[in-house]
Design a protein around this motif. Structure first.
Motif, PDB file in Angstrom:
ATOM      1  N   PHE A   1       1.111  -1.192   0.134  1.00 10.25           N
ATOM      2  CA  PHE A   1      -0.297   0.229  -0.161  1.00 10.25           C
ATOM      3  C   PHE A   1       1.232   0.860   0.073  1.00 10.25           C
ATOM      4  CE2 PHE A   1      -3.500   2.690   1.764  1.00 10.25           C
ATOM      5  CZ  PHE A   1      -3.769   3.000   1.233  1.00 10.25           C
ATOM      6  N   THR A   2       1.353   1.406  -1.408  1.00  8.74           N
ATOM      7  CA  THR A   2       2.340   2.576  -1.717  1.00  8.74           C
ATOM      8  C   THR A   2       1.336   4.011  -0.939  1.00  8.74           C
ATOM      9  OG1 THR A   2       3.876   1.034  -2.064  1.00  8.74           O
ATOM     10  CG2 THR A   2       4.463   3.497  -2.393  1.00  8.74           C
ATOM     11  N   GLN A   3       1.941   5.373  -0.913  1.00  9.14           N
ATOM     12  CA  GLN A   3       1.394   6.240  -1.385  1.00  9.14           C
ATOM     13  C   GLN A   3       2.235   7.340  -1.351  1.00  9.14           C
ATOM     14  OE1 GLN A   3      -1.952   6.536   2.033  1.00  9.14           O
ATOM     15  NE2 GLN A   3      -0.826   5.066   2.483  1.00  9.14           N
ATOM     16  N   ALA A   4       2.761   7.323  -2.394  1.00  9.03           N
ATOM     17  CA  ALA A   4       4.076   7.935  -2.534  1.00  9.03           C
ATOM     18  C   ALA A   4       3.975   9.824  -2.008  1.00  9.03           C
ATOM     19  CB  ALA A   4       4.737   8.054  -4.091  1.00  9.03           C
ATOM     20  N   ASP A   5       4.673  11.038  -2.356  1.00  9.99           N
ATOM     21  CA  ASP A   5       4.237  11.801  -2.592  1.00  9.99           C
ATOM     22  C   ASP A   5       4.463  12.873  -4.057  1.00  9.99           C
ATOM     23  OD1 ASP A   5       3.930  12.379   0.185  1.00  9.99           O
ATOM     24  OD2 ASP A   5       5.921  12.728   0.933  1.00  9.99           O
ATOM     25  N   SER A   6       3.967  13.518  -4.035  1.00  9.23           N
ATOM     26  CA  SER A   6       4.475  14.425  -5.268  1.00  9.23           C
ATOM     27  C   SER A   6       5.298  15.399  -5.148  1.00  9.23           C
ATOM     28  CB  SER A   6       2.652  15.264  -5.480  1.00  9.23           C
ATOM     29  OG  SER A   6       1.864  14.224  -5.592  1.00  9.23           O
ATOM     30  N   GLY A   7       6.485  14.991  -4.809  1.00 14.07           N
ATOM     31  CA  GLY A   7       7.644  16.014  -5.439  1.00 14.07           C
ATOM     32  C   GLY A   7       6.920  16.415  -4.202  1.00 14.07           C
ATOM     33  N   ASP A   8       7.585  18.473  -3.583  1.00 15.78           N
ATOM     34  CA  ASP A   8       7.668  19.199  -2.374  1.00 15.78           C
ATOM     35  C   ASP A   8       6.102  18.811  -1.693  1.00 15.78           C
ATOM     36  OD1 ASP A   8      10.243  19.550  -2.048  1.00 15.78           O
ATOM     37  OD2 ASP A   8       9.660  20.841  -3.550  1.00 15.78           O
ATOM     38  N   ILE A   9       5.080  18.248  -2.201  1.00  9.35           N
ATOM     39  CA  ILE A   9       4.228  18.469  -1.722  1.00  9.35           C
ATOM     40  C   ILE A   9       3.524  17.173  -0.226  1.00  9.35           C
ATOM     41  CG2 ILE A   9       1.103  18.440  -1.886  1.00  9.35           C
ATOM     42  CD1 ILE A   9       2.183  20.210  -4.687  1.00  9.35           C
ATOM     43  N   LYS A  10       3.238  16.872   0.102  1.00  6.40           N
ATOM     44  CA  LYS A  10       3.572  16.345   1.429  1.00  6.40           C
ATOM     45  C   LYS A  10       1.868  15.305   0.914  1.00  6.40           C
ATOM     46  CE  LYS A  10       7.428  16.523   2.962  1.00  6.40           C
ATOM     47  NZ  LYS A  10       8.135  15.124   3.135  1.00  6.40           N
ATOM     48  N   ASN A  11       2.119  13.998   0.629  1.00  5.14           N
ATOM     49  CA  ASN A  11       0.332  13.112   0.779  1.00  5.14           C
ATOM     50  C   ASN A  11      -0.143  12.365   2.033  1.00  5.14           C
ATOM     51  OD1 ASN A  11      -1.579  11.859   0.054  1.00  5.14           O
ATOM     52  ND2 ASN A  11      -0.281   9.935  -0.925  1.00  5.14           N
ATOM     53  N   ASN A  12       0.059  14.072   2.898  1.00  8.80           N
ATOM     54  CA  ASN A  12      -0.920  13.482   3.799  1.00  8.80           C
ATOM     55  C   ASN A  12      -1.833  14.139   5.038  1.00  8.80           C
ATOM     56  OD1 ASN A  12       1.817  12.576   4.872  1.00  8.80           O
ATOM     57  ND2 ASN A  12       2.812  14.753   4.933  1.00  8.80           N
ATOM     58  N   PRO A  13      -2.792  13.852   5.538  1.00 11.81           N
ATOM     59  CA  PRO A  13      -2.468  12.483   6.159  1.00 11.81           C
ATOM     60  C   PRO A  13      -2.646  10.781   5.157  1.00 11.81           C
ATOM     61  CG  PRO A  13      -4.121  12.944   6.825  1.00 11.81           C
ATOM     62  CD  PRO A  13      -3.892  14.414   5.942  1.00 11.81           C
ATOM     63  N   LYS A  14      -1.599  10.053   5.496  1.00 12.38           N
ATOM     64  CA  LYS A  14      -1.429   9.125   5.108  1.00 12.38           C
ATOM     65  C   LYS A  14      -2.828   8.152   5.584  1.00 12.38           C
ATOM     66  CE  LYS A  14       2.673   8.930   3.022  1.00 12.38           C
ATOM     67  NZ  LYS A  14       2.884  10.095   3.100  1.00 12.38           N
ATOM     68  N   ARG A  15      -3.362   7.084   4.558  1.00 14.47           N
ATOM     69  CA  ARG A  15      -4.628   6.210   4.893  1.00 14.47           C
ATOM     70  C   ARG A  15      -3.957   5.328   5.146  1.00 14.47           C
ATOM     71  NH1 ARG A  15      -9.727   6.862   2.274  1.00 14.47           N
ATOM     72  NH2 ARG A  15      -9.760   4.982   4.663  1.00 14.47           N
ATOM     73  N   SER A  16      -4.482   4.372   6.019  1.00 11.99           N
ATOM     74  CA  SER A  16      -4.359   3.061   6.495  1.00 11.99           C
ATOM     75  C   SER A  16      -4.839   1.613   6.461  1.00 11.99           C
ATOM     76  CB  SER A  16      -3.787   3.372   7.503  1.00 11.99           C
ATOM     77  OG  SER A  16      -2.660   4.148   8.180  1.00 11.99           O
ATOM     78  N   CYS A  17      -4.327   0.352   5.840  1.00 13.35           N
ATOM     79  CA  CYS A  17      -5.575  -0.284   5.464  1.00 13.35           C
ATOM     80  C   CYS A  17      -6.252  -0.846   6.958  1.00 13.35           C
ATOM     81  CB  CYS A  17      -4.030  -1.557   4.858  1.00 13.35           C
ATOM     82  SG  CYS A  17      -3.983  -1.643   3.690  1.00 13.35           S
ATOM     83  N   GLN A  18      -7.138  -1.783   6.786  1.00 14.87           N
ATOM     84  CA  GLN A  18      -7.960  -2.229   7.895  1.00 14.87           C
ATOM     85  C   GLN A  18      -7.182  -3.340   8.360  1.00 14.87           C
ATOM     86  OE1 GLN A  18     -11.700  -2.615   7.181  1.00 14.87           O
ATOM     87  NE2 GLN A  18     -12.406  -0.968   6.270  1.00 14.87           N
ATOM     88  N   PHE A  19      -7.367  -3.535   9.868  1.00 20.90           N
ATOM     89  CA  PHE A  19      -6.853  -4.861  10.192  1.00 20.90           C
ATOM     90  C   PHE A  19      -8.136  -5.016  11.400  1.00 20.90           C
ATOM     91  CE2 PHE A  19      -5.260  -8.357  12.871  1.00 20.90           C
ATOM     92  CZ  PHE A  19      -4.318  -9.064  12.224  1.00 20.90           C
ATOM     93  N   ASN A  20      -8.904  -6.197  10.805  1.00 21.29           N
ATOM     94  CA  ASN A  20     -10.152  -6.204  12.090  1.00 21.29           C
ATOM     95  C   ASN A  20     -10.533  -7.184  12.832  1.00 21.29           C
ATOM     96  OD1 ASN A  20     -12.107  -4.748   9.989  1.00 21.29           O
ATOM     97  ND2 ASN A  20     -11.707  -5.979   8.351  1.00 21.29           N
ATOM     98  N   ARG A  21     -10.451  -7.524  13.839  1.00 19.03           N
ATOM     99  CA  ARG A  21     -10.145  -7.919  15.402  1.00 19.03           C
ATOM    100  C   ARG A  21     -10.972  -9.735  14.555  1.00 19.03           C
ATOM    101  NH1 ARG A  21     -12.279  -5.864  20.865  1.00 19.03           N
ATOM    102  NH2 ARG A  21     -11.109  -7.801  22.307  1.00 19.03           N
ATOM    103  N   THR A  22     -12.269  -9.574  13.376  1.00 21.68           N
ATOM    104  CA  THR A  22     -12.542 -10.987  12.881  1.00 21.68           C
ATOM    105  C   THR A  22     -11.286 -11.906  12.819  1.00 21.68           C
ATOM    106  OG1 THR A  22     -13.302  -9.101  11.505  1.00 21.68           O
ATOM    107  CG2 THR A  22     -15.093  -9.879  13.254  1.00 21.68           C
ATOM    108  N   ILE A  23     -10.487 -11.091  11.775  1.00 21.92           N
ATOM    109  CA  ILE A  23      -9.240 -11.884  11.306  1.00 21.92           C
ATOM    110  C   ILE A  23      -8.571 -12.454  12.403  1.00 21.92           C
ATOM    111  CG2 ILE A  23      -6.907 -11.616  10.644  1.00 21.92           C
ATOM    112  CD1 ILE A  23      -7.804  -9.351   9.624  1.00 21.92           C
ATOM    113  N   LEU A  24      -8.803 -12.802  13.516  1.00 23.99           N
ATOM    114  CA  LEU A  24      -7.891 -13.216  14.602  1.00 23.99           C
ATOM    115  C   LEU A  24      -8.977 -14.648  15.181  1.00 23.99           C
ATOM    116  CD1 LEU A  24      -6.592 -10.529  16.461  1.00 23.99           C
ATOM    117  CD2 LEU A  24      -5.495 -11.980  14.904  1.00 23.99           C
ATOM    118  N   GLU A  25      -9.663 -14.581  14.307  1.00 22.18           N
ATOM    119  CA  GLU A  25     -11.105 -15.896  15.480  1.00 22.18           C
ATOM    120  C   GLU A  25     -10.708 -16.199  16.404  1.00 22.18           C
ATOM    121  OE1 GLU A  25     -10.531 -18.925  11.785  1.00 22.18           O
ATOM    122  OE2 GLU A  25      -9.520 -17.348  10.308  1.00 22.18           O
ATOM    123  N   ALA A  26     -11.080 -17.561  16.878  1.00 23.70           N
ATOM    124  CA  ALA A  26     -11.293 -18.166  17.935  1.00 23.70           C
ATOM    125  C   ALA A  26      -9.859 -17.048  18.597  1.00 23.70           C
ATOM    126  CB  ALA A  26     -10.436 -18.741  17.873  1.00 23.70           C
TER     127      ALA A  26
END
Length: 292
Positions: free
Chosen positions: A135-160
């Motif tokens: 999940f790459t989020q590059a900046d555009s030269g001197d223009i910062k791509n902030n704030p950057k997004r983050s991927c979901q880590f859902n609790r249900t992935i941990l199952e038991a």
């Protein structure tokens, strides 16, 4: 040796000290006139103002070289550290199945830690990403791509080990869950050729037969590469570290079990030093007591 007649009396000594503090004839205080004191105080005032100005200028120039979102200088470890939850005392998870209070603190610690991983919270804060893709989020030269997004880590992935189907994470029946996480390193790409790094756990040689079955959640025990690279706490405010849960399905009771979990990846150097016990691995002790 001075004669007794030449010795100063106590009154004479006191008079000399009084004259030193304040001389009414010369108008000197501590041996200096008012103009002398004024000049020396003015000198030190200008000196310390110049010193403070130089320090402020140095700090200002240094701050101009810093990036608010990315450290200018950092020591990049070849192998990132690892940690577990719950940590326990000195990475020891020791409890008695019959004593609820002995394992309730571990349950409470896991509930607190996983509270930000609730599916509803993740849906509001983070993006649903495509697995097995950075999940790459590059900046555009001197223009910062902030704030950057983050991927979901859902609790249900941990199952038991999510605490949703089993609110006690198996601690009440002697099948405890332990969460393993990889320490955050800005810009690290732990995967290679779209292969996510995975976790393996083993019991040390002292008690190899003490654990007969382990379950991992997610089943591949991997930190999916879609959670990388990490851009820093200020850039990714809602970043959720990927987790791997280890469930001890069949473990001997009343026995000290030393477990070591480590990261496996072609992009991360294998631990080479015995001095750093947390570089690419984490070791902890697990002991479950029960009346026989």
């Amino acid at each position: 040796m001075a004669k007794d007649s030449e010795k100063k009396t106590c009154g004479q000594v006191m008079d000399e000290w009084k004259e030193f503090f304040w001389n009414p004839r010369t108008h000197e205080f501590l041996g200096r006139t008012a103009s002398s004191w004024g000049l020396i105080l003015l000198f030190y005032l200008i000196f310390y103002i110049c010193l403070a100005g130089m320090f402020a200028l140095t700090m200002y120039v240094m701050l101009l070289t810093l990036d608010d979102y990315n450290p200018t200088y950092r020591d990049r470890l070849a192998t990132p550290g690892m940690m577990i939850q719950p940590k326990g005392k000195a990475l020891e998870i020791v409890y008695n199945i019959e004593d609820t209070e002995s394992w309730d603190m571990y349950v409470h610690s896991l509930n607190t830690f996983l509270s930000t991983y609730n599916d509803s919270h993740q849906a509001l804060s983070n993006k649903e990403c495509t697995p097995n893709e950075l999940f790459t989020q590059a900046d555009s030269g001197d223009i910062k791509n902030n704030p950057k997004r983050s991927c979901q880590f859902n609790r249900t992935i941990l199952e038991a080990c999510s605490g949703l189907t089993d609110p006690y994470y198996g601690y009440d029946v002697g099948k405890p869950c332990v969460l393993v996480k990889l320490n955050r390193v800005i810009g690290m790409l732990p995967g290679k050729n779209n292969q996510s790094p995975n976790v393996t756990c083993k019991v040390k040689k002292d008690n190899e037969n003490a654990v007969r079955e382990l379950s991992f959640y997610p089943p591949d025990a991997a930190f999916n590469i879609m959670y990388f690279p990490y851009y820093g706490k200020k850039s990714q405010v809602n970043y959720s570290q990927p987790l791997v849960a280890v469930k001890f399905q069949n473990i001997s009771v009343n026995t000290d079990v030393s477990v070591e979990c480590k990261i496996n990846s072609e992009a991360i150097a294998n631990p080479t030093s015995e001095r750093d016990k947390f570089a690419g691995r984490v070791s902890f002790k697990l002991r479950i007591n029960q009346k026989v």
